[in-house]
Design a protein around this motif. Structure first.
Motif, PDB file in Angstrom:
ATOM      1  N   ASN A   8      -8.591   1.683  -7.399  1.00 13.70           N
ATOM      2  CA  ASN A   8      -8.846   0.277  -7.734  1.00 13.70           C
ATOM      3  C   ASN A   8      -7.664  -0.602  -7.326  1.00 13.70           C
ATOM      4  O   ASN A   8      -7.843  -1.708  -6.808  1.00 13.70           O
ATOM      5  N   GLN A  51      -7.372 -13.790   6.476  1.00 11.04           N
ATOM      6  CA  GLN A  51      -8.371 -14.818   6.723  1.00 11.04           C
ATOM      7  C   GLN A  51      -7.799 -16.219   6.539  1.00 11.04           C
ATOM      8  O   GLN A  51      -8.142 -17.152   7.254  1.00 11.04           O
ATOM      9  N   GLU A  54       0.832  -1.201   0.000  1.00 12.54           N
ATOM     10  CA  GLU A  54       0.000   0.000   0.000  1.00 12.54           C
ATOM     11  C   GLU A  54       0.868   1.252   0.000  1.00 12.54           C
ATOM     12  O   GLU A  54       0.563   2.223  -0.698  1.00 12.54           O
ATOM     13  N   ASP A  56      -7.674  -0.791  -3.489  1.00  9.99           N
ATOM     14  CA  ASP A  56      -8.742  -1.677  -3.032  1.00  9.99           C
ATOM     15  C   ASP A  56      -8.358  -3.140  -3.259  1.00  9.99           C
ATOM     16  O   ASP A  56      -8.640  -4.009  -2.419  1.00  9.99           O
ATOM     17  N   ARG A  57      -7.688  -3.416  -4.384  1.00 12.26           N
ATOM     18  CA  ARG A  57      -7.252  -4.786  -4.668  1.00 12.26           C
ATOM     19  C   ARG A  57      -6.212  -5.234  -3.643  1.00 12.26           C
ATOM     20  O   ARG A  57      -6.277  -6.349  -3.118  1.00 12.26           O
ATOM     21  N   ARG A 109      -5.811  -4.139  -0.583  1.00 10.25           N
ATOM     22  CA  ARG A 109      -6.452  -4.322   0.718  1.00 10.25           C
ATOM     23  C   ARG A 109      -7.280  -5.601   0.750  1.00 10.25           C
ATOM     24  O   ARG A 109      -7.323  -6.304   1.773  1.00 10.25           O
ATOM     25  N   THR A 110      -7.937  -5.918  -0.353  1.00 13.70           N
ATOM     26  CA  THR A 110      -8.702  -7.164  -0.432  1.00 13.70           C
ATOM     27  C   THR A 110      -7.782  -8.371  -0.316  1.00 13.70           C
ATOM     28  O   THR A 110      -8.085  -9.336   0.400  1.00 13.70           O
ATOM     29  N   LEU A 111      -6.652  -8.325  -1.015  1.00  7.27           N
ATOM     30  CA  LEU A 111      -5.689  -9.426  -0.927  1.00  7.27           C
ATOM     31  C   LEU A 111      -5.150  -9.566   0.495  1.00  7.27           C
ATOM     32  O   LEU A 111      -4.967 -10.687   0.989  1.00  7.27           O
ATOM     33  N   ASP A 112      -4.890  -8.438   1.167  1.00 12.20           N
ATOM     34  CA  ASP A 112      -4.414  -8.499   2.553  1.00 12.20           C
ATOM     35  C   ASP A 112      -5.463  -9.152   3.453  1.00 12.20           C
ATOM     36  O   ASP A 112      -5.129  -9.955   4.336  1.00 12.20           O
ATOM     37  N   ARG A 113      -6.748  -8.788   3.241  1.00  6.05           N
ATOM     38  CA  ARG A 113      -7.813  -9.401   4.058  1.00  6.05           C
ATOM     39  C   ARG A 113      -7.903 -10.895   3.806  1.00  6.05           C
ATOM     40  O   ARG A 113      -8.071 -11.692   4.739  1.00  6.05           O
ATOM     41  N   LEU A 114      -7.784 -11.276   2.535  1.00  5.95           N
ATOM     42  CA  LEU A 114      -7.865 -12.701   2.205  1.00  5.95           C
ATOM     43  C   LEU A 114      -6.686 -13.460   2.817  1.00  5.95           C
ATOM     44  O   LEU A 114      -6.851 -14.581   3.316  1.00  5.95           O
ATOM     45  N   ARG A 115      -5.493 -12.846   2.752  1.00  3.48           N
ATOM     46  CA  ARG A 115      -4.328 -13.500   3.360  1.00  3.48           C
ATOM     47  C   ARG A 115      -4.508 -13.633   4.871  1.00  3.48           C
ATOM     48  O   ARG A 115      -4.159 -14.652   5.464  1.00  3.48           O
TER      49      ARG A 115
END
Length: 475
Positions: A313, A327, A176, A316-317, A319-325
């Motif tokens: 965009n 999880q 980021e 956001d991608r 941050r989404t990847l960080d959340r998935l990692r």
């Protein structure tokens, strides 16, 4: 076909002085040459870090850009030396443009100081006498180079090209912080203004993004004034941008800014482009500014909006990847890290310094059987928070099974590990539950799995002795 090379030179030389741009000079050179030979002809000039085809004829398709040192054209540009290729099939650098090409001549286009600024390339598909064409091509390239430099040099990278280049860099940013730094640099480059600042939504309201490593002087002043103005002022700037859209100054003197922009005015901003960044409920605003009183054209504003969209965009991608990692590496019930990260951590355990504390909840099955799994889940969550609170800074807690936890801690002596384990049992009692804890320190040459097995054996020794206690595995 017999070619009058003197006429070729004369025709191109007569036309070149009438060109008003470098691109016109290249195009007229190519079209005039094409009247005298059926060759595929192209001129490629350096634009930033690539050779860009700016004029061509005689082929169904040509390469728009060529990376440095790629192909015969890249070789000629890099070396500044002419390439005469009687048989392209034996030259490994040949870039196929037409299926029937047999021979190629490529000559560097030089500035008056003899430095390459591009290449003139000719390719034939039939019999050709290359010797006179070499001389003609070199002389034409020299005259073309002089004319290009007289017209200001090779064309600069357009702002649209800059935007595409920066968009690719944003998509490839690994973190980021890297992305935000790239976005600010791109905003300055595309807008040609001297400062760029992002205001982003945070847990406690809008806040400035992390400062770049080397902010410009104006960026430093803008950041200082916005920080002094406080979150409410930042919120008003963000709300204005998302409510009304992008805005820009007209460069007219004597007109005061609205109250929202007073901090920017105090920082010395005289030109400002404001662009919404992301959605209204979680985004922010991109501020691009300059000390000069300019009038940004609508194209500048549109390109800055496109850049902000691409940057958001990409952010956001990430941050989404960080959340998935997160999880994927954490237990969804307690939020503790689980088996995968635990395996990586114990693999790096230091013999004699890293202690493993195997933890089991006493009587957990009875809670599930009597009160149901929801009650059991609430117990685990509360216990996890209590155990985390009892650990020291740097200690790590993992959930590796239903009611099984492991703490990994760094200690100087085994007794220190026992004291930490006793704090954990006390923390569990404060929740109304008890735990059994087995402690083991890795032996030299011992695998982490074996250390954990010894910790488990120590835990079951506690169970046999009545639970709610700590046992240290033999060294």
């Amino acid at each position: 076909m017999r070619v009058d090379h003197q006429r070729v030179l004369r025709d191109v030389t007569v036309r070149l002085p009438t060109a008003t741009t470098a691109l016109e000079a290249c195009q007229w050179t190519v079209t005039t040459l094409a009247r005298h030979t059926p060759a595929t002809i192209s001129v490629l000039l350096q634009v930033r870090d690539r050779l860009r085809c700016v004029a061509a004829t005689g082929a169904w398709q040509v390469f728009a850009t060529v990376p440095p040192k790629t192909g015969i054209v890249g070789r000629v540009y890099a070396s500044g030396e002419v390439a005469i290729v009687p048989d392209v099939t034996v030259d490994p650098d040949y870039l196929p443009v037409r299926p029937d090409v047999t021979a190629e001549i490529c000559v560097p286009v030089l500035d008056p100081a003899g430095r390459p600024i591009g290449v003139l390339d000719l390719q034939w598909s039939g019999p050709v006498d290359l010797s006179p064409w070499r001389d003609t091509a070199e002389r034409l390239a020299a005259r073309l180079g002089s004319r290009i430099m007289a017209l200001g040099g090779p064309p600069a990278e357009s702002r649209s090209e800059k935007l595409l280049r920066h968009a690719a860099a944003l998509s490839a940013a690994p973190t980021e912080r890297d992305l935000l730094a790239a976005a600010l640099g791109a905003a300055r480059d595309v807008s040609t203004l001297s400062a760029a600042v992002l205001v982003l939504a945070g847990d406690e309201g809008p806040q400035l993004d992390a400062p770049p490593l080397a902010p410009t002087e104006l960026e430093g002043r803008v950041r200082a004034e916005l920080t002094e103005a406080g979150p409410d002022a930042l919120y008003r700037i963000v709300r204005r941008a998302h409510r009304y859209g992008a805005g820009y100054t007209l460069g007219e003197c004597g007109h005061p800014p609205t109250e929202d922009y007073r901090p920017l005015d105090r920082a010395g901003v005289r030109t400002l482009v404001t662009v919404p960044f992301g959605p209204p409920d979680g985004g922010g605003v991109l501020l691009v500014a300059d000390e000069r009183a300019l009038r940004p054209d609508p194209t500048t504003v549109s390109l800055t909006e496109l850049l902000a969209t691409q940057a958001w965009n990409s952010l956001d991608r990430l941050r989404t990847l960080d959340r998935l990692r997160e999880q994927a590496s954490s237990d969804p019930l307690t939020g503790l890290r689980h088996t995968g990260p635990f395996g990586q951590r114990i693999a790096a355990a230091t013999p004699g310094r890293t202690a493993l504390l195997a933890i089991d909840v006493d009587g957990f099955k009875t809670v599930n059987d009597t009160y149901g799994h929801q009650a059991g889940d609430r117990l685990l969550v509360g216990l996890a928070r209590a155990l985390e609170g009892a650990l020291r800074q740097g200690d790590e807690l993992y959930r590796i099974g239903g009611d099984e936890f492991v703490a990994v801690i760094e200690v100087n002596r085994p007794e220190e590990a026992v004291r930490v384990a006793e704090r954990l049992t006390a923390a569990a009692r404060s929740t109304g539950r008890t735990i059994s804890v087995g402690v083991a320190l890795p032996r030299a040459g011992e695998s982490a799995e074996l250390t954990l097995r010894r910790a488990d054996q120590a835990l079951y020794a506690v169970k046999r002795q009545g639970r709610d206690g700590v046992h240290l595995a033999p060294a």
